[in-house]
Scaffold this motif. Structure first.
Motif, PDB file in Angstrom:
ATOM      1  N   GLU A   1       1.079  -1.300   0.392  1.00  0.00           N
ATOM      2  CA  GLU A   1       0.160  -0.119   0.167  1.00  0.00           C
ATOM      3  C   GLU A   1       0.923   0.985  -0.194  1.00  0.00           C
ATOM      4  O   GLU A   1       0.497   2.380  -0.407  1.00  0.00           O
ATOM      5  N   LYS A   2       1.935   1.227   0.450  1.00  0.00           N
ATOM      6  CA  LYS A   2       2.591   1.893   0.667  1.00  0.00           C
ATOM      7  C   LYS A   2       4.651   2.541  -0.158  1.00  0.00           C
ATOM      8  O   LYS A   2       5.365   2.569   0.769  1.00  0.00           O
ATOM      9  N   PRO A   3       4.240   2.167  -1.271  1.00  0.00           N
ATOM     10  CA  PRO A   3       5.708   1.647  -2.021  1.00  0.00           C
ATOM     11  C   PRO A   3       6.391   3.541  -2.191  1.00  0.00           C
ATOM     12  O   PRO A   3       8.379   3.254  -2.258  1.00  0.00           O
ATOM     13  N   HIS A   4       5.220   4.409  -1.568  1.00  0.00           N
ATOM     14  CA  HIS A   4       5.955   5.653  -1.902  1.00  0.00           C
ATOM     15  C   HIS A   4       6.553   5.704  -0.838  1.00  0.00           C
ATOM     16  O   HIS A   4       6.990   7.422  -0.554  1.00  0.00           O
ATOM     17  N   ARG A   5       6.535   5.689   0.676  1.00  0.00           N
ATOM     18  CA  ARG A   5       7.027   5.664   1.621  1.00  0.00           C
ATOM     19  C   ARG A   5       8.895   6.157   1.447  1.00  0.00           C
ATOM     20  O   ARG A   5       8.681   7.350   2.673  1.00  0.00           O
ATOM     21  N   VAL A   6       9.447   5.786   1.004  1.00  0.00           N
ATOM     22  CA  VAL A   6      10.600   6.581   0.388  1.00  0.00           C
ATOM     23  C   VAL A   6      10.832   7.611  -0.431  1.00  0.00           C
ATOM     24  O   VAL A   6      10.101   7.222  -1.586  1.00  0.00           O
ATOM     25  N   TYR A   7      10.414   8.935  -0.572  1.00  0.00           N
ATOM     26  CA  TYR A   7      10.274  10.014  -1.589  1.00  0.00           C
ATOM     27  C   TYR A   7      11.691  10.288  -2.360  1.00  0.00           C
ATOM     28  O   TYR A   7      13.068  11.083  -0.892  1.00  0.00           O
ATOM     29  N   PHE A   8      11.645  10.693  -3.224  1.00  0.00           N
ATOM     30  CA  PHE A   8      12.407  11.993  -3.480  1.00  0.00           C
ATOM     31  C   PHE A   8      12.372  13.002  -4.381  1.00  0.00           C
ATOM     32  O   PHE A   8      11.052  13.037  -4.514  1.00  0.00           O
ATOM     33  N   LYS A   9      13.119  13.610  -4.845  1.00  0.00           N
ATOM     34  CA  LYS A   9      13.131  14.611  -5.341  1.00  0.00           C
ATOM     35  C   LYS A   9      13.822  15.255  -6.673  1.00  0.00           C
ATOM     36  O   LYS A   9      14.869  14.569  -6.326  1.00  0.00           O
ATOM     37  N   SER A  10      13.514  16.267  -7.364  1.00  0.00           N
ATOM     38  CA  SER A  10      14.049  16.681  -8.698  1.00  0.00           C
ATOM     39  C   SER A  10      14.711  17.648  -8.457  1.00  0.00           C
ATOM     40  O   SER A  10      13.226  18.983  -8.155  1.00  0.00           O
TER      41      SER A  10
ATOM     42  N   HIS B   1      18.534  15.163  -8.874  1.00  0.00           N
ATOM     43  CA  HIS B   1      17.713  13.712  -8.086  1.00  0.00           C
ATOM     44  C   HIS B   1      18.717  13.630  -6.752  1.00  0.00           C
ATOM     45  O   HIS B   1      20.306  13.698  -6.401  1.00  0.00           O
ATOM     46  N   PHE B   2      17.927  13.762  -5.374  1.00  0.00           N
ATOM     47  CA  PHE B   2      18.096  13.677  -3.943  1.00  0.00           C
ATOM     48  C   PHE B   2      16.983  13.201  -3.616  1.00  0.00           C
ATOM     49  O   PHE B   2      15.511  12.993  -4.189  1.00  0.00           O
ATOM     50  N   LYS B   3      17.619  12.303  -2.430  1.00  0.00           N
ATOM     51  CA  LYS B   3      16.501  12.132  -1.625  1.00  0.00           C
ATOM     52  C   LYS B   3      15.005  13.208  -1.184  1.00  0.00           C
ATOM     53  O   LYS B   3      16.319  13.335   0.342  1.00  0.00           O
ATOM     54  N   GLY B   4      14.031  12.905  -0.816  1.00  0.00           N
ATOM     55  CA  GLY B   4      13.301  13.116  -0.385  1.00  0.00           C
ATOM     56  C   GLY B   4      13.423  13.586   0.952  1.00  0.00           C
ATOM     57  O   GLY B   4      13.563  13.979   2.231  1.00  0.00           O
ATOM     58  N   GLY B   5      12.783  12.376   1.780  1.00  0.00           N
ATOM     59  CA  GLY B   5      12.784  12.076   2.567  1.00  0.00           C
ATOM     60  C   GLY B   5      11.948  10.693   3.539  1.00  0.00           C
ATOM     61  O   GLY B   5      11.406   9.778   2.544  1.00  0.00           O
ATOM     62  N   TYR B   6      11.556  10.042   4.186  1.00  0.00           N
ATOM     63  CA  TYR B   6      10.474   9.260   5.278  1.00  0.00           C
ATOM     64  C   TYR B   6       9.091   9.678   5.014  1.00  0.00           C
ATOM     65  O   TYR B   6       9.426  10.439   6.080  1.00  0.00           O
ATOM     66  N   LEU B   7       7.900   8.918   4.558  1.00  0.00           N
ATOM     67  CA  LEU B   7       6.973   8.972   5.083  1.00  0.00           C
ATOM     68  C   LEU B   7       6.733   8.922   6.401  1.00  0.00           C
ATOM     69  O   LEU B   7       6.988   7.795   7.217  1.00  0.00           O
ATOM     70  N   LYS B   8       5.962   9.565   7.379  1.00  0.00           N
ATOM     71  CA  LYS B   8       5.785   9.936   8.616  1.00  0.00           C
ATOM     72  C   LYS B   8       3.898   8.619   9.254  1.00  0.00           C
ATOM     73  O   LYS B   8       3.764   9.220   7.976  1.00  0.00           O
ATOM     74  N   GLY B   9       3.949   8.574  10.374  1.00  0.00           N
ATOM     75  CA  GLY B   9       2.759   8.183  10.179  1.00  0.00           C
ATOM     76  C   GLY B   9       2.639   7.004   9.645  1.00  0.00           C
ATOM     77  O   GLY B   9       0.947   6.708   9.393  1.00  0.00           O
ATOM     78  N   LEU B  10       3.076   6.193   9.268  1.00  0.00           N
ATOM     79  CA  LEU B  10       2.893   4.591   8.630  1.00  0.00           C
ATOM     80  C   LEU B  10       1.679   3.962   9.226  1.00  0.00           C
ATOM     81  O   LEU B  10       1.371   3.249   9.110  1.00  0.00           O
ATOM     82  N   LEU B  11       2.510   3.821  10.822  1.00  0.00           N
ATOM     83  CA  LEU B  11       1.444   2.622  11.898  1.00  0.00           C
ATOM     84  C   LEU B  11       0.355   2.771  12.738  1.00  0.00           C
ATOM     85  O   LEU B  11       0.543   4.482  12.948  1.00  0.00           O
ATOM     86  N   THR B  12      -0.139   2.520  13.148  1.00  0.00           N
ATOM     87  CA  THR B  12      -1.817   2.557  14.049  1.00  0.00           C
ATOM     88  C   THR B  12      -1.046   2.227  15.715  1.00  0.00           C
ATOM     89  O   THR B  12       0.378   1.981  15.527  1.00  0.00           O
ATOM     90  N   ALA B  13      -1.420   2.876  16.144  1.00  0.00           N
ATOM     91  CA  ALA B  13      -0.915   2.777  17.433  1.00  0.00           C
ATOM     92  C   ALA B  13      -0.262   1.083  18.099  1.00  0.00           C
ATOM     93  O   ALA B  13       0.260   0.855  18.711  1.00  0.00           O
ATOM     94  N   ALA B  14      -1.519   0.360  17.394  1.00  0.00           N
ATOM     95  CA  ALA B  14      -1.859  -0.776  17.844  1.00  0.00           C
ATOM     96  C   ALA B  14      -0.345  -1.664  16.776  1.00  0.00           C
ATOM     97  O   ALA B  14       0.463  -2.558  17.619  1.00  0.00           O
TER      98      ALA B  14
END
Length: 490
Positions: free
Chosen positions: A203-212, A263-276
């Motif tokens: 569901e989250k293949p873009h959880r590492v995102y890149f930029k140019s 081309h460079f790394k943009g970052g990592y998505l946050k809040g991917l998990l529920t509390a459980a």
């Protein structure tokens, strides 16, 4: 009579005019619809993918790993690879943390610890996992890592884990050296954590995102880039012409696609998990934690440097390259460069983004040519089809190189284990890399390449796991690499 004839002619003329009007309206509508279709499906000469937003049609943009054209042989191979990597995780519904795998209450037993072992004998170990209520688990799916080692000798080897899908696992080791050999078993992720990692993979293949960065004169814009981009904004298409490897960036608002400069790394998505879900990824609790033995955890069993290499400083950024070194005494030229996107290094100039397959196609080859390839870590967040596609292009180029120059030596370094924490697990888990490593081995089996087995070399070693292993492990890998380059008999 003449009056009736005149009325008939007038009626026919009006009918003809009406038909012409209807025809013009229909043609106009067809041209409009045709324009809409072209806008939705074609890429213009500037490299821009014309978005479906312009057509008022709601659909996802092009994703390279979903829409690649495969031959029947390639489709069969991909299906086989994906089937081989199916992780047996039972569908038991939501599991509370207290019922998940607890490494501290789980244990292992050496089944034949009283036997007399010789070098080459097989050692069997039984692992029984329990939950945080110290109750036996009734299903499998945990990711375990197992090794034997002798710190005094600085020797180690990896075990093969078999999941019986009932809370029991058996590990098989081959004893390769004499002396006291210690067994270590670790829980990398519990079954419940694996289920979360599977969801993120899908569901989250873009959880590492890149930029140019795009720049023309004094105007500059930065946009997000990836193999697949969500939403319906206009895109720039940077798909490689030769390999077909897909890469896209959101189109700048004021600049053309051709103005992309890096081309460079943009970052990592946050809040991917529920509390459980977060409870299944706790350092010091259930990520890469040792499982203790309920009895004895051991059994008893009856370099050379290239000194003249001189590096040329090309002013290249660390990790990115290109790098160049020369050993004039032994007539050796060493070249290095990073693979094409996705790469998570620092900023890379666009014209330094070379695909491995294209580089291989530019090599003449021969008995004095050695090629070393390492490509895995930066693909850990993508669906497996993305990695399969990249390796398929590389394999095709390798086969062509060996066809024209059969004596060329090609060595591939496998993935390696690394340190894991709650956040790192979501992006670079050993479980993801284990899948990539399995794919690499299967796809290059029988191709005529050599493997430096970094996976086993890091799992078996007594040193802690690191993304970039310590020097002694790297030296072992280089020694193995050189054994392929310079066999003893030559």
């Amino acid at each position: 009579m003449w009056i009736n004839f005149f009325k008939l002619r007038l009626f026919c003329c009006l009918l003809a005019v009406l038909m012409v009007v209807v025809l013009v309206i229909n043609v106009t509508q067809v041209e409009y619809l045709d324009h809409e279709t072209v806008s939705a499906t074609f890429i213009d000469s500037s490299g821009q993918f014309v978005s479906s937003q312009m057509t008022r049609i709601s659909r996802n943009p092009y994703c390279g790993y979903e829409h690649q054209t495969l031959s029947s042989r390639e489709r069969t191979e991909e299906d086989s690879l994906l089937a081989a990597l199916q992780w047996q995780v039972p569908d038991v519904g939501p599991v509370p943390f207290v019922k998940s795998t607890d490494p501290s209450s789980s244990y292992f037993v050496i089944l034949n610890s009283a036997a007399f072992f010789k070098v080459g004998s097989q050692l069997e170990v039984l692992v029984h996992v329990q939950d945080f209520q110290r109750k036996p688990k009734k299903y499998g799916g945990d990711y375990l890592q197992a090794r034997i080692h002798s710190p005094k000798l600085q020797a180690g080897a990896v075990g093969r884990v078999v999941d019986y899908q009932n809370g029991f696992y058996k590990v098989f080791f081959t004893l390769l050296w004499p002396g006291k050999v210690k067994v270590s078993i670790s829980l990398v992720h519990p079954t419940e954590g694996i289920r979360v990692l599977q969801r993120l993979q899908e569901e989250k293949p873009h959880r590492v995102y890149f930029k140019s960065l795009f720049r023309s004169g004094r105007i500059s814009e930065t946009t997000e880039c990836n193999v697949c981009l969500p939403g319906s904004l206009p895109l720039c298409n940077f798909t490689d012409v030769y390999t077909g490897e897909p890469w896209f960036c959101f189109k700048p608002k004021k600049l053309p696609c051709s103005s992309r400069i890096n081309h460079f790394k943009g970052g990592y998505l946050k809040g991917l998990l529920t509390a459980a879900e977060t409870a299944f990824f706790q350092s010091g609790v259930n990520i890469k934690m040792p499982i203790n033995s309920s009895g004895p955890d051991w059994v008893t069993v009856i370099p050379r440097r290239i000194k003249d290499l001189v590096e040329f400083n090309l002013g290249s950024p660390k990790n990115v390259g290109p790098f160049l070194a020369v050993d004039q005494k032994h007539n050796i030229l060493l070249k290095y460069r990073c693979h094409g996107p996705p790469i998570r290094f620092t900023t890379v100039f666009s014209n330094e983004l070379h695909y491995v397959a294209n580089e291989l196609n530019g090599i003449v080859g021969g008995k004095n040519t050695v090629v070393a390839i390492a490509i895995w870590s930066h693909f850990s967040t993508f669906p497996l089809e993305v990695y399969i596609r990249r390796l398929r292009n590389i394999r095709r180029a390798v086969v062509q190189l060996l066809d024209r120059s059969p004596k060329t030596v090609i060595v591939i370094r496998t993935a390696n284990a690394q340190e894991l924490g709650p956040e790192v697990s979501l992006f670079n888990s050993d479980w993801y890399n284990f899948q990539l490593d399995t794919i690499l081995r299967k796809m290059f089996s029988g191709v005529g390449v050599y493997l430096v087995d970094a996976w086993e070399m890091t799992l078996a070693h007594y040193l802690p796991h690191k993304l970039h292993p310590d020097e002694v492990i790297v030296k072992n890998q280089l020694d193995m690499f050189l054994s392929f380059v310079c066999p003893l008999e030559t």
